[in-house]
Design a protein around this motif. Structure first.
Motif, PDB file in Angstrom:
ATOM      1  N   HIS A 194      -6.136  -5.226   9.848  1.00 43.36           N
ATOM      2  CA  HIS A 194      -5.067  -4.148  10.585  1.00 43.36           C
ATOM      3  C   HIS A 194      -3.663  -4.465  10.007  1.00 43.36           C
ATOM      4  N   ARG A 195      -3.087  -5.891  10.001  1.00 40.91           N
ATOM      5  CA  ARG A 195      -1.981  -6.109   9.859  1.00 40.91           C
ATOM      6  C   ARG A 195      -1.548  -5.883   8.331  1.00 40.91           C
ATOM      7  N   THR A 228      -1.294  -2.126   7.978  1.00 35.96           N
ATOM      8  CA  THR A 228      -0.035  -1.728   8.351  1.00 35.96           C
ATOM      9  C   THR A 228       1.163  -2.024   7.458  1.00 35.96           C
ATOM     10  N   LYS A 257       1.443   0.315   4.646  1.00 37.90           N
ATOM     11  CA  LYS A 257       2.082   1.633   4.884  1.00 37.90           C
ATOM     12  C   LYS A 257       3.553   1.504   4.853  1.00 37.90           C
TER      13      LYS A 257
END
Length: 130
Positions: A93-94, A97, A100
């Motif tokens: 997830h990190r 993110t 992005k």
């Protein structure tokens, strides 16, 4: 006393207490699984009735190391579960993110700081962007 009450009612302290309680419950479940399911299964394959009965006798003293073997297996299983169920998904997830966020910024050619792609001037060195 008011400061202590505010400190204890902060979200991070309450979150930490909840995480600790869940971790303790998870530990007891894994220890039970190791002692009641995994250890007898491994023992059946190895021919031993139970790891917790393993001991070495030196003189008149008994050193029971079987409980340590169970604890070591529990530790490895808890560590593996935390790694695969918490750390790997969090890292994934990190990274997503960060990718992005990284696509929305660029490096300033003058000072090499990160600035938004749509910026016409660098916020750090005020250089004009092309």
């Amino acid at each position: 006393m008011n400061g202590l009450k505010r400190f204890l009612m902060q979200g991070s302290v309450i979150d930490l207490a909840a995480a600790f309680a869940i971790g303790a419950a998870f530990t007891s479940v894994v220890q039970s699984f190791v002692a009641d399911v995994l250890t007898p299964l491994i023992s059946a394959l190895g021919g031993l009735p139970d790891f917790s009965t393993l001991k070495i006798t030196v003189g008149r003293s008994d050193f029971t190391y079987g409980h340590f073997v169970n604890a070591a297996i529990s530790f490895l299983m808890i560590s593996a579960a935390i790694y695969f169920l918490v750390m790997r998904p969090y890292k994934h997830h990190r990274d997503r993110t960060a990718a992005k966020i990284g696509s929305r910024t660029r490096d300033c050619p003058e000072c090499l700081s990160k600035i938004p792609k749509a910026a016409s001037r660098c916020a750090f060195c005020t250089a004009q962007m092309a």
